[in-house]
Structures are given as C-alpha cells and as structure tokens.
Design a protein around this motif. Structure first.
Motif, PDB file in Angstrom:
ATOM      1  N   PRO A 177       0.807  -1.234   0.000  1.00 25.48           N
ATOM      2  CA  PRO A 177       0.000   0.000   0.000  1.00 25.48           C
ATOM      3  C   PRO A 177       0.838   1.281   0.000  1.00 25.48           C
ATOM      4  CG  PRO A 177      -0.830  -1.570   1.621  1.00 25.48           C
ATOM      5  CD  PRO A 177       0.474  -2.083   1.164  1.00 25.48           C
ATOM      6  N   PHE A 178       2.121   1.171   0.379  1.00 27.07           N
ATOM      7  CA  PHE A 178       2.950   2.373   0.497  1.00 27.07           C
ATOM      8  C   PHE A 178       3.927   2.553  -0.656  1.00 27.07           C
ATOM      9  CE2 PHE A 178       2.112   0.838   4.860  1.00 27.07           C
ATOM     10  CZ  PHE A 178       1.353   1.898   5.324  1.00 27.07           C
ATOM     11  N   HIS A 179       3.904   1.658  -1.646  1.00 25.85           N
ATOM     12  CA  HIS A 179       4.897   1.710  -2.717  1.00 25.85           C
ATOM     13  C   HIS A 179       4.830   3.013  -3.524  1.00 25.85           C
ATOM     14  CE1 HIS A 179       5.766  -2.909  -2.900  1.00 25.85           C
ATOM     15  NE2 HIS A 179       6.259  -2.313  -1.831  1.00 25.85           N
ATOM     16  N   SER A 180       3.657   3.604  -3.615  1.00 25.46           N
ATOM     17  CA  SER A 180       3.524   4.850  -4.388  1.00 25.46           C
ATOM     18  C   SER A 180       3.849   6.093  -3.558  1.00 25.46           C
ATOM     19  CB  SER A 180       2.104   4.973  -4.947  1.00 25.46           C
ATOM     20  OG  SER A 180       1.160   4.978  -3.889  1.00 25.46           O
ATOM     21  N   ILE A 181       4.004   5.902  -2.233  1.00 22.66           N
ATOM     22  CA  ILE A 181       4.337   7.031  -1.345  1.00 22.66           C
ATOM     23  C   ILE A 181       5.508   6.615  -0.446  1.00 22.66           C
ATOM     24  CG2 ILE A 181       2.233   8.405  -1.260  1.00 22.66           C
ATOM     25  CD1 ILE A 181       1.145   6.570   0.861  1.00 22.66           C
ATOM     26  N   PRO A 182       6.695   6.587  -0.988  1.00 24.17           N
ATOM     27  CA  PRO A 182       7.858   6.075  -0.250  1.00 24.17           C
ATOM     28  C   PRO A 182       8.175   6.825   1.028  1.00 24.17           C
ATOM     29  CG  PRO A 182       8.530   7.207  -2.271  1.00 24.17           C
ATOM     30  CD  PRO A 182       7.052   7.036  -2.348  1.00 24.17           C
ATOM     31  N   ASN A 183       7.861   8.122   1.102  1.00 19.99           N
ATOM     32  CA  ASN A 183       8.137   8.858   2.340  1.00 19.99           C
ATOM     33  C   ASN A 183       7.276   8.367   3.493  1.00 19.99           C
ATOM     34  OD1 ASN A 183      10.124  10.388   1.228  1.00 19.99           O
ATOM     35  ND2 ASN A 183       8.928  12.268   1.030  1.00 19.99           N
ATOM     36  N   ILE A 184       6.016   8.022   3.197  1.00 20.32           N
ATOM     37  CA  ILE A 184       5.148   7.458   4.237  1.00 20.32           C
ATOM     38  C   ILE A 184       5.670   6.094   4.661  1.00 20.32           C
ATOM     39  CG2 ILE A 184       2.817   6.651   4.766  1.00 20.32           C
ATOM     40  CD1 ILE A 184       3.090   9.660   4.593  1.00 20.32           C
ATOM     41  N   GLU A 185       6.124   5.307   3.694  1.00 16.34           N
ATOM     42  CA  GLU A 185       6.693   3.997   4.014  1.00 16.34           C
ATOM     43  C   GLU A 185       7.910   4.158   4.908  1.00 16.34           C
ATOM     44  OE1 GLU A 185       8.530   0.042   1.742  1.00 16.34           O
ATOM     45  OE2 GLU A 185       7.740   1.720   0.580  1.00 16.34           O
ATOM     46  N   LEU A 186       8.712   5.161   4.626  1.00 18.18           N
ATOM     47  CA  LEU A 186       9.907   5.410   5.435  1.00 18.18           C
ATOM     48  C   LEU A 186       9.530   5.765   6.869  1.00 18.18           C
ATOM     49  CD1 LEU A 186      12.992   5.463   5.106  1.00 18.18           C
ATOM     50  CD2 LEU A 186      12.806   7.915   4.677  1.00 18.18           C
ATOM     51  N   VAL A 187       8.444   6.543   7.037  1.00 18.54           N
ATOM     52  CA  VAL A 187       7.978   6.887   8.378  1.00 18.54           C
ATOM     53  C   VAL A 187       7.527   5.641   9.130  1.00 18.54           C
ATOM     54  CG1 VAL A 187       6.185   8.097   9.676  1.00 18.54           C
ATOM     55  CG2 VAL A 187       7.336   9.245   7.776  1.00 18.54           C
ATOM     56  N   VAL A 188       6.773   4.763   8.457  1.00 20.03           N
ATOM     57  CA  VAL A 188       6.298   3.534   9.089  1.00 20.03           C
ATOM     58  C   VAL A 188       7.468   2.657   9.500  1.00 20.03           C
ATOM     59  CG1 VAL A 188       4.990   1.408   8.726  1.00 20.03           C
ATOM     60  CG2 VAL A 188       4.092   3.591   7.881  1.00 20.03           C
ATOM     61  N   VAL A 189       8.458   2.531   8.599  1.00 16.71           N
ATOM     62  CA  VAL A 189       9.582   1.635   8.833  1.00 16.71           C
ATOM     63  C   VAL A 189      10.549   2.195   9.869  1.00 16.71           C
ATOM     64  CG1 VAL A 189      11.630   0.606   7.764  1.00 16.71           C
ATOM     65  CG2 VAL A 189       9.450   0.540   6.583  1.00 16.71           C
ATOM     66  N   MET A 190      10.810   3.499   9.807  1.00 12.91           N
ATOM     67  CA  MET A 190      11.855   4.079  10.634  1.00 12.91           C
ATOM     68  C   MET A 190      11.353   4.772  11.888  1.00 12.91           C
ATOM     69  SD  MET A 190      14.702   3.250   9.283  1.00 12.91           S
ATOM     70  CE  MET A 190      15.735   4.285  10.289  1.00 12.91           C
ATOM     71  N   VAL A 191      10.028   4.944  12.047  1.00 19.69           N
ATOM     72  CA  VAL A 191       9.510   5.644  13.222  1.00 19.69           C
ATOM     73  C   VAL A 191       8.483   4.802  13.971  1.00 19.69           C
ATOM     74  CG1 VAL A 191       8.312   7.687  14.067  1.00 19.69           C
ATOM     75  CG2 VAL A 191       9.941   7.909  12.198  1.00 19.69           C
ATOM     76  N   VAL A 192       7.370   4.491  13.326  1.00 19.08           N
ATOM     77  CA  VAL A 192       6.241   3.862  14.016  1.00 19.08           C
ATOM     78  C   VAL A 192       6.648   2.524  14.632  1.00 19.08           C
ATOM     79  CG1 VAL A 192       3.909   2.976  13.778  1.00 19.08           C
ATOM     80  CG2 VAL A 192       4.601   5.019  12.497  1.00 19.08           C
ATOM     81  N   CYS A 193       7.111   1.606  13.787  1.00 15.58           N
ATOM     82  CA  CYS A 193       7.493   0.273  14.290  1.00 15.58           C
ATOM     83  C   CYS A 193       8.797   0.291  15.083  1.00 15.58           C
ATOM     84  CB  CYS A 193       7.567  -0.718  13.134  1.00 15.58           C
ATOM     85  SG  CYS A 193       5.987  -1.005  12.330  1.00 15.58           S
ATOM     86  N   PRO A 194       9.878   0.897  14.567  1.00 12.66           N
ATOM     87  CA  PRO A 194      11.135   0.881  15.313  1.00 12.66           C
ATOM     88  C   PRO A 194      11.081   1.601  16.652  1.00 12.66           C
ATOM     89  CG  PRO A 194      11.579   1.282  13.007  1.00 12.66           C
ATOM     90  CD  PRO A 194      10.093   1.374  13.185  1.00 12.66           C
ATOM     91  N   CYS A 195      10.236   2.624  16.794  1.00  8.14           N
ATOM     92  CA  CYS A 195      10.115   3.287  18.095  1.00  8.14           C
ATOM     93  C   CYS A 195       9.720   2.275  19.161  1.00  8.14           C
ATOM     94  CB  CYS A 195       9.084   4.413  18.028  1.00  8.14           C
ATOM     95  SG  CYS A 195       9.779   6.017  17.594  1.00  8.14           S
ATOM     96  N   PHE A 196       8.730   1.483  18.845  1.00  6.09           N
ATOM     97  CA  PHE A 196       8.257   0.472  19.792  1.00  6.09           C
ATOM     98  C   PHE A 196       9.281  -0.640  19.966  1.00  6.09           C
ATOM     99  CE2 PHE A 196       5.860  -3.503  20.547  1.00  6.09           C
ATOM    100  CZ  PHE A 196       5.352  -3.197  21.799  1.00  6.09           C
ATOM    101  N   LEU A 197       9.810  -1.152  18.855  1.00  5.09           N
ATOM    102  CA  LEU A 197      10.762  -2.262  18.914  1.00  5.09           C
ATOM    103  C   LEU A 197      12.077  -1.838  19.564  1.00  5.09           C
ATOM    104  CD1 LEU A 197      10.184  -3.884  15.386  1.00  5.09           C
ATOM    105  CD2 LEU A 197       9.323  -4.672  17.603  1.00  5.09           C
TER     106      LEU A 197
END
Length: 248
Positions: A177-197
């Motif tokens: 779902p994020f392939h067309s918006i790479p900046n949003i994907e970067l936020v999910v990968v580098m902020v949302v999930c990694p913050c918790f992990l």
C-alpha cells in the motif's frame, strides 16, 4: 524519479534515523527514573547506557548497508518486483528484536561463565567497572558487547540471505500500500514500528548490561577494604566482608 523507498533518501531519511535513536535513548531515561527500584549511580548508569549508544551507531550503519545489499541481491536474482530497502530493513529489524537480543544475551553469558572460571574480573559482572571506575574494565565490556552484537548480526544476515525469497514476498505484501508514497513507508519503517521495537530492545539489553543491585555493597568494599585488590574475586570479597548498607 524513483518511487521506491530508500533508507538513504536524503535529509528526510537521515532526520528520521536520528529521531529514532533519540526516542530510544529517552526511553532509558524514563526507565531509570520511573521504572527501576534500585537506581544505579549516575556515572555507572551513563557507562551502561553508552555501551548501547556507541554500539547502535556502528550497528545502524551495518543494518542499512546489509539491507541495501539484500535488496540488490533480490533484484539481481531476477525478482522483477523486488523488495524495497525499507521493507527489507523492517523485516530484519523485527528479527533482530526477537532473535538478535537473545543471541547477544547468550554470548554475554558464555563470556561471563569463562570469566568466572578463569577469574577474569572485568567480565565477571556486566556493569561493574571497579571502584574507582577503571575505564579499562569498561572498554573490555564494551568490546565484548559490540563483538557479540556484530556476531548476532552476521547470524541474522545469513538467515535473511538463506530465506531471502520468502522475506521478499512478505515485504511486498506488508508494504504494497505504500509503494507509491515512499516517504510514508519510510515513516512507518523508521519511526512507528522501530520506536516500539527499539524501546523493547534497549530496555531488555539494559537489564542484562547493568550490574545487580546487591553489588552496591561491593562498590563500597572495593573502595575501602585494604584486603581487596584487582586480583581478588567478588566471592572472596563477600566472604570476609560484613554487609555495609549504602544509603540510596
């Protein structure tokens, strides 16, 4: 302009990577003042935390380079869809939090076993650096922790390489779902999930990198008893010493 997500995509990606490190660091401050019942001396806590901070700087570069390599391998192997670097990094990060921490803990316990067997004081107790502080003890503990962490990364890297195809497929499904918006994907990968992990990983590692609260007596004994030298073991110290209560 490429629509895929790249971990090194300019200032935006760099800012996110710095932000995640700051959040993880502040989580350890929260842990110290609101979770721990036996506070370590501030200078000891700073040494404990610095092990993770310094190693994280090195490991972060390692993780990014490895994710880029895996992404390139996927493309070269003829996977036309490929898997972008962000999806690959997320899967590696998740595996690192689950399995990597256990590998590091196991290797530190092995070194501690042999240190006790051979009476090598700097590694007998993680988080104890002598009294007064001996930076040589700290450096030895840091190097051992860094080597154990790098070794776990190599093991995880081999695992990811052997199972690169299913990992690629999972990445395509998770981040399609994020392939067309790479900046949003970067936020999910580098902020949302990694913050918790990252907070989970930092807290667990801090627990086995710090010294046991009972050793507050040993801090005082090593400083005051004329019988104690660097060659004495901690068991020998507690054998002749009477308990000394140190005010918190």
């Amino acid at each position: 302009m490429s629509s895929s997500c790249h971990l090194l995509a300019g200032n935006f990606a760099t800012s996110l990577q710095i932000f995640i490190g700051i959040i993880a660091g502040f989580s350890l401050i929260y842990k110290r003042y609101f979770v721990e019942s036996n506070l370590r001396p501030l200078h000891v806590w700073l040494l404990d935390v610095s092990k993770q901070v310094f190693s994280s700087m090195i490991i972060h570069v390692w993780n990014i380079c490895q994710s880029i390599i895996f992404s390139n391998i996927s493309t070269q192997n003829g996977n036309s869809n490929g898997t972008d670097e962000c999806a690959n990094y997320f899967m590696y990060f998740l595996l690192d939090t689950v399995l990597g921490v256990y590998l590091v803990w196991s290797m530190l316990r092995i070194t501690q076993f042999y240190a006790n067997k051979n009476q090598f004081l700097p590694l007998k107790h993680q988080g104890f650096y002598g009294k007064p502080i001996r930076m040589s003890w700290y450096c030895i503990q840091f190097i051992v922790f860094l080597v154990a962490t790098l070794f776990s990364k190599i093991i995880l890297g081999i695992f990811m390489y052997l199972f690169s195809t299913p990992a690629d497929n999972i990445g395509l499904i998770l981040f399609k779902p994020f392939h067309s918006i790479p900046n949003i994907e970067l936020v999910v990968v580098m902020v949302v999930c990694p913050c918790f992990l990252s907070m989970i990983q930092y807290w667990i590692q801090d627990n086995f990198l710090m010294n046991a609260p009972v050793d507050k007596h040993i801090y005082h004994l090593v400083a005051t008893s004329p019988k104690v030298t660097e060659k004495d073991s901690f068991l020998e110290v507690t054998a002749f010493a009477e308990p000394i209560v140190i005010p918190p």
